[in-house]
Design a protein around this motif. Structure first.
Motif, PDB file in Angstrom:
ATOM      1  N   PHE A  34       0.808  -1.220   0.000  1.00  0.00           N
ATOM      2  CA  PHE A  34       0.000   0.000   0.000  1.00  0.00           C
ATOM      3  C   PHE A  34       0.846   1.277   0.000  1.00  0.00           C
ATOM      4  O   PHE A  34       0.297   2.374   0.001  1.00  0.00           O
ATOM      5  CB  PHE A  34      -0.927   0.027   1.216  1.00  0.00           C
ATOM      6  CG  PHE A  34      -1.879  -1.134   1.286  1.00  0.00           C
ATOM      7  CD1 PHE A  34      -2.735  -1.415   0.229  1.00  0.00           C
ATOM      8  CD2 PHE A  34      -1.922  -1.948   2.398  1.00  0.00           C
ATOM      9  CE1 PHE A  34      -3.622  -2.483   0.283  1.00  0.00           C
ATOM     10  CE2 PHE A  34      -2.797  -3.020   2.466  1.00  0.00           C
ATOM     11  CZ  PHE A  34      -3.645  -3.295   1.410  1.00  0.00           C
ATOM     12  N   ILE A  37       0.292   3.712  -3.197  1.00  0.00           N
ATOM     13  CA  ILE A  37      -1.019   4.104  -3.728  1.00  0.00           C
ATOM     14  C   ILE A  37      -1.074   5.628  -3.812  1.00  0.00           C
ATOM     15  O   ILE A  37      -0.472   6.335  -3.004  1.00  0.00           O
ATOM     16  CB  ILE A  37      -2.178   3.558  -2.878  1.00  0.00           C
ATOM     17  CG1 ILE A  37      -2.142   4.084  -1.447  1.00  0.00           C
ATOM     18  CG2 ILE A  37      -2.175   2.053  -2.886  1.00  0.00           C
ATOM     19  CD1 ILE A  37      -3.313   3.645  -0.614  1.00  0.00           C
ATOM     20  N   ASP A  41      -6.530   7.912  -3.800  1.00  0.00           N
ATOM     21  CA  ASP A  41      -6.976   6.654  -3.218  1.00  0.00           C
ATOM     22  C   ASP A  41      -6.682   6.619  -1.716  1.00  0.00           C
ATOM     23  O   ASP A  41      -7.499   6.138  -0.923  1.00  0.00           O
ATOM     24  CB  ASP A  41      -6.305   5.469  -3.909  1.00  0.00           C
ATOM     25  CG  ASP A  41      -6.784   5.280  -5.338  1.00  0.00           C
ATOM     26  OD1 ASP A  41      -7.938   5.642  -5.632  1.00  0.00           O
ATOM     27  OD2 ASP A  41      -5.999   4.784  -6.173  1.00  0.00           O
ATOM     28  N   THR A  96     -12.040   5.293  -7.561  1.00  0.00           N
ATOM     29  CA  THR A  96     -11.511   4.199  -8.357  1.00  0.00           C
ATOM     30  C   THR A  96     -11.871   2.856  -7.715  1.00  0.00           C
ATOM     31  O   THR A  96     -12.254   2.793  -6.542  1.00  0.00           O
ATOM     32  CB  THR A  96      -9.986   4.289  -8.466  1.00  0.00           C
ATOM     33  OG1 THR A  96      -9.428   4.066  -7.155  1.00  0.00           O
ATOM     34  CG2 THR A  96      -9.537   5.654  -8.980  1.00  0.00           C
ATOM     35  N   LEU A  98      -9.789   0.719  -6.695  1.00  0.00           N
ATOM     36  CA  LEU A  98      -8.899   0.575  -5.549  1.00  0.00           C
ATOM     37  C   LEU A  98      -9.418   1.366  -4.355  1.00  0.00           C
ATOM     38  O   LEU A  98      -9.410   0.878  -3.221  1.00  0.00           O
ATOM     39  CB  LEU A  98      -7.483   1.038  -5.910  1.00  0.00           C
ATOM     40  CG  LEU A  98      -6.471   1.008  -4.756  1.00  0.00           C
ATOM     41  CD1 LEU A  98      -6.373  -0.392  -4.139  1.00  0.00           C
ATOM     42  CD2 LEU A  98      -5.099   1.479  -5.221  1.00  0.00           C
ATOM     43  N   GLY A 101     -12.153  -0.546  -2.828  1.00  0.00           N
ATOM     44  CA  GLY A 101     -11.620  -1.680  -2.076  1.00  0.00           C
ATOM     45  C   GLY A 101     -11.046  -1.260  -0.738  1.00  0.00           C
ATOM     46  O   GLY A 101     -11.269  -1.922   0.290  1.00  0.00           O
ATOM     47  N   LEU A 102     -10.314  -0.167  -0.725  1.00  0.00           N
ATOM     48  CA  LEU A 102      -9.727   0.317   0.515  1.00  0.00           C
ATOM     49  C   LEU A 102     -10.793   0.738   1.510  1.00  0.00           C
ATOM     50  O   LEU A 102     -10.651   0.526   2.723  1.00  0.00           O
ATOM     51  CB  LEU A 102      -8.779   1.485   0.218  1.00  0.00           C
ATOM     52  CG  LEU A 102      -7.532   1.135  -0.602  1.00  0.00           C
ATOM     53  CD1 LEU A 102      -6.792   2.403  -1.019  1.00  0.00           C
ATOM     54  CD2 LEU A 102      -6.605   0.201   0.178  1.00  0.00           C
ATOM     55  N   TRP A 274     -12.012  -7.758  -0.315  1.00  0.00           N
ATOM     56  CA  TRP A 274     -11.401  -6.643   0.425  1.00  0.00           C
ATOM     57  C   TRP A 274     -11.889  -6.622   1.873  1.00  0.00           C
ATOM     58  O   TRP A 274     -11.106  -6.329   2.791  1.00  0.00           O
ATOM     59  CB  TRP A 274     -11.727  -5.325  -0.272  1.00  0.00           C
ATOM     60  CG  TRP A 274     -10.796  -4.943  -1.374  1.00  0.00           C
ATOM     61  CD1 TRP A 274     -11.054  -4.942  -2.709  1.00  0.00           C
ATOM     62  CD2 TRP A 274      -9.438  -4.491  -1.245  1.00  0.00           C
ATOM     63  NE1 TRP A 274      -9.948  -4.520  -3.423  1.00  0.00           N
ATOM     64  CE2 TRP A 274      -8.941  -4.241  -2.549  1.00  0.00           C
ATOM     65  CE3 TRP A 274      -8.591  -4.289  -0.154  1.00  0.00           C
ATOM     66  CZ2 TRP A 274      -7.646  -3.785  -2.786  1.00  0.00           C
ATOM     67  CZ3 TRP A 274      -7.296  -3.838  -0.388  1.00  0.00           C
ATOM     68  CH2 TRP A 274      -6.831  -3.594  -1.686  1.00  0.00           C
ATOM     69  N   MET A 326      -5.022  -6.962  -4.246  1.00  0.00           N
ATOM     70  CA  MET A 326      -4.513  -5.786  -4.953  1.00  0.00           C
ATOM     71  C   MET A 326      -4.329  -6.088  -6.441  1.00  0.00           C
ATOM     72  O   MET A 326      -4.700  -5.274  -7.312  1.00  0.00           O
ATOM     73  CB  MET A 326      -3.186  -5.331  -4.350  1.00  0.00           C
ATOM     74  CG  MET A 326      -2.599  -4.103  -5.005  1.00  0.00           C
ATOM     75  SD  MET A 326      -3.527  -2.583  -4.691  1.00  0.00           S
ATOM     76  CE  MET A 326      -2.808  -2.101  -3.120  1.00  0.00           C
ATOM     77  N   THR A 329      -7.629  -6.192  -8.151  1.00  0.00           N
ATOM     78  CA  THR A 329      -8.170  -4.845  -8.300  1.00  0.00           C
ATOM     79  C   THR A 329      -7.517  -4.123  -9.472  1.00  0.00           C
ATOM     80  O   THR A 329      -8.168  -3.351 -10.191  1.00  0.00           O
ATOM     81  CB  THR A 329      -7.985  -4.044  -7.001  1.00  0.00           C
ATOM     82  OG1 THR A 329      -8.630  -4.754  -5.935  1.00  0.00           O
ATOM     83  CG2 THR A 329      -8.594  -2.650  -7.108  1.00  0.00           C
ATOM     84  N   LYS A 330      -6.236  -4.356  -9.683  1.00  0.00           N
ATOM     85  CA  LYS A 330      -5.572  -3.768 -10.848  1.00  0.00           C
ATOM     86  C   LYS A 330      -6.241  -4.244 -12.136  1.00  0.00           C
ATOM     87  O   LYS A 330      -6.443  -3.474 -13.069  1.00  0.00           O
ATOM     88  CB  LYS A 330      -4.084  -4.141 -10.847  1.00  0.00           C
ATOM     89  CG  LYS A 330      -3.258  -3.437  -9.781  1.00  0.00           C
ATOM     90  CD  LYS A 330      -1.797  -3.872  -9.840  1.00  0.00           C
ATOM     91  CE  LYS A 330      -0.961  -3.162  -8.772  1.00  0.00           C
ATOM     92  NZ  LYS A 330       0.457  -3.627  -8.795  1.00  0.00           N
ATOM     93  N   THR A 333      -9.551  -2.571 -12.615  1.00  0.00           N
ATOM     94  CA  THR A 333      -9.382  -1.190 -13.069  1.00  0.00           C
ATOM     95  C   THR A 333      -9.206  -1.112 -14.578  1.00  0.00           C
ATOM     96  O   THR A 333      -9.704  -0.186 -15.230  1.00  0.00           O
ATOM     97  CB  THR A 333      -8.174  -0.549 -12.362  1.00  0.00           C
ATOM     98  OG1 THR A 333      -8.384  -0.597 -10.946  1.00  0.00           O
ATOM     99  CG2 THR A 333      -7.991   0.897 -12.782  1.00  0.00           C
TER     100      THR A 333
END
Length: 410
Positions: A34, A37, A41, A96, A98, A101-102, A274, A326, A329-330, A333
Motif C-alpha cells: 500500500f 497508492i 486513493d 476508483t 482501488l 476496495g480500501l 477486500w 490488490m 483490483t488492478k 481497473t
C-alpha cells in the motif's frame, strides 16, 4: 472487611490491565503493497478509517452484543460519501476500484456489520438502480440511497434457493398498471427497516426481472432474523410477499434476465475479498497488540518463540491476501478481471481470514471470546462473509470450471 481494617495489603498483579487492541503502531503492510497508492486513493482510505474511529469504534460491540442496528450510521455514511462502492456520478469526487476496495477494507477492519451496511446499501441496492434503472428511478431512488436517506435492500436469495439463486421462484404477474409479486426472500439485509427492496422475480415468461418494492406496501411483510451468530449489528430479514402491487414506474427497465442480476453481483464480489482483508487485518493487529501487552510467566507473550511463530504465520497470510486482492483490483481497473479471478480472490481471502481470525482468537486465550476485545466479533463475522456472495464451494466450482473446461454445477 476492607484492606484498611485488616492491615493487609491487596496483592499486586491480580488486577488485569486494560488492553488497547486498537493501537495503530502495528505494521499492517508487511510487503509495502500500500506504500505507493496515489494520494486520491489514500484519501478515501483515510476518510473511511476516520469514520470508523470516530463513529464506529466507541460502541459497536454493544450494538453487536444486543443484536441492535446502529441505523443512524446509514445517514452518516451517506454524509461522508462512503456508500458509493466505486460507482462514479457527475459532480461527485472520483472513486476508483482501488479506492472502493480500501474503503471496504477499512470498514471491515472496524466492524463487519458496518461493512455489510455499505455492501448492501451501496454495493447491491444502489448499484442495481444505477445499472438497471432509468433516469427518473435514479433520481427518485438511487440518489436518496447514496445520501443515506433511503435504506435499500437487495432481495435475491430465497429460503429454498441460496447457492442456486438462479433458480429463484418468486413470481411477478403482469396486471393492469404494473405487476403483482408473490414469494419469499431470506437473509435480506435492510429488508425490514422501512426503505425499499430491490426484488428479483420471474415474470410470466420466466424471465428474471428487477422491481423496486416499498417495504410499507400492502402484502409485504418482513421479519428480522433472530439468533444470528454473525453480523449481529445489521438486521437481515425473512420477507414474504403476497400479491404485492408494483407499478410499472417501479420496474427496472434494464433488468430483464439473470445476467443483469449477475452483473451486479460480479461487481461486488471483489468487495467481499477486500472486506476479508479488513477482518484479517483487525485480527492480526489485535493479536500483535495483545501479545505485547499481555504478561504471562513473567514476560510478555510476544517474547515467546511459539507466539512469534504464530504472529509470523498470520503476517504471512495477511500479506498473501493483500497482494492477491490488490492484483485483482488492478485487473478490475483495466477491465480485465474475469469471473474466475474474482472468485479466486474471494475464495482465498475469506478462507485465509478465517485462519487468521482463529489463530488470533486462540492467542488471546479466554479474553478472545469477549466481544469487547474485538477479535471475537471478527472471528464470528468472518463466518458470514465466507458464505455470502457465493459460498466457498460455489467459488471453487467457478474456478474448477475455468481450470478443467468442465462444469460441475448441477
Amino acid at each position: 472487611m476492607t484492606e484498611q481494617s485488616t492491615g493487609l495489603e491487596f496483592p499486586n498483579g491480580v488486577v488485569e490491565p486494560e488492553y488497547d487492541l486498537w493501537a495503530e503502531d502495528v505494521n499492517i503492510d508487511p510487503t509495502g503493497i500500500f506504500a505507493d497508492i496515489d494520494a486520491a486513493d489514500l484519501a478515501w482510505r483515510t476518510k473511511a478509517r476516520k469514520f470508523v474511529v470516530e463513529e464506529v469504534k466507541k460502541d459497536i460491540h454493544e450494538y453487536w452484543d444486543k443484536a441492535d442496528y446502529p441505523l443512524h450510521l446509514i445517514k452518516k455514511l451517506g454524509d461522508a460519501d462512503l456508500l458509493r462502492d466505486g460507482m462514479n456520478l457527475d459532480s461527485y469526487e472520483k472513486m476508483t476500484p482501488l479506492a472502493a476496495g480500501l474503503v471496504n477494507m477499512e470498514m471491515a477492519r472496524g466492524d463487519g456489520s458496518v461493512a455489510t451496511i455499505v455492501g448492501v446499501q451501496g454495493g447491491l441496492a444502489l448499484r442495481s438502480v444505477l445499472f438497471c434503472g432509468n433516469e427518473e428511478q435514479i433520481q427518485k431512488y438511487a440518489m436518496p440511497m447514496l445520501a443515506g436517506e433511503l435504506p435499500g435492500a437487495f432481495a435475491l436469495t430465497e429460503p429454498t434457493h441460496g447457492s442456486d439463486s438462479v433458480s429463484l421462484e418468486t413470481r411477478a404477474t403482469k396486471v393492469e398498471g404494473g405487476y403483482r409479486i408473490s414469494g419469499e426472500k431470506k437473509w435480506i439485509g435492510n429488508g425490514s427497516i422501512g426503505g425499499v427492496s430491490i426484488v428479483w422475480a420471474r415474470d410470466d415468461e420466466g424471465k428474471v426481472r428487477g422491481f423496486v418494492v416499498h417495504q410499507d406496501a400492502e402484502g409485504y411483510s418482513a421479519t428480522t432474523i433472530q439468533n444470528k451468530l454473525s453480523l449481529r449489528a445489521i438486521w437481515q430479514a425473512h420477507i414474504r410477499m403476497e400479491n404485492v402491487f408494483v407499478p410499472d414506474e417501479d420496474v427496472l427497465p434494464q433488468a430483464t434476465s439473470f445476467k443483469d442480476t449477475s452483473r451486479v453481483l460480479f461487481a461486488t464480489r471483489l468487495g467481499v475479498a477486500w472486506s476479508a482483508v479488513g477482518h484479517a487485518t483487525a485480527c492480526y493487529e489485535s493479536a500483535v497488540n495483545y501479545a505485547k501487552q499481555r504478561v504471562q510467566f513473567g514476560r510478555p507473550l510476544a517474547a515467546s518463540q511459539i507466539v512469534q511463530e504464530r504472529l509470523a504465520r498470520m503476517q504471512s497470510e495477511l500479506a498473501t491476501i493483500q497482494v492477491l486482492v490488490m492484483q485483482a483490483t488492478k485487473r478490475e481497473t483495466t477491465g480485465e478481471l474475469t469471473g474466475p479471478q474474482a472468485s479466486m480472490a474471494k475464495y482465498t481471502a475469506t478462507r485465509t481470514a478465517r485462519a487468521i481470525a482463529s489463530n488470533a482468537r486462540d492467542l488471546l486465550g479466554g479474553n478472545g471470546i469477549l466481544t469487547s476485545n474485538r477479535v471475537a466479533r471478527h472471528f464470528a463475522d468472518v463466518e458470514a462473509i465466507h458464505t455470502y456472495e457465493g459460498t466457498e464451494t460455489v467459488q471453487a466450482l467457478i474456478m474448477g470450471r475455468d481450470i478443467t473446461g468442465f462444469s460441475a454445477f448441477a
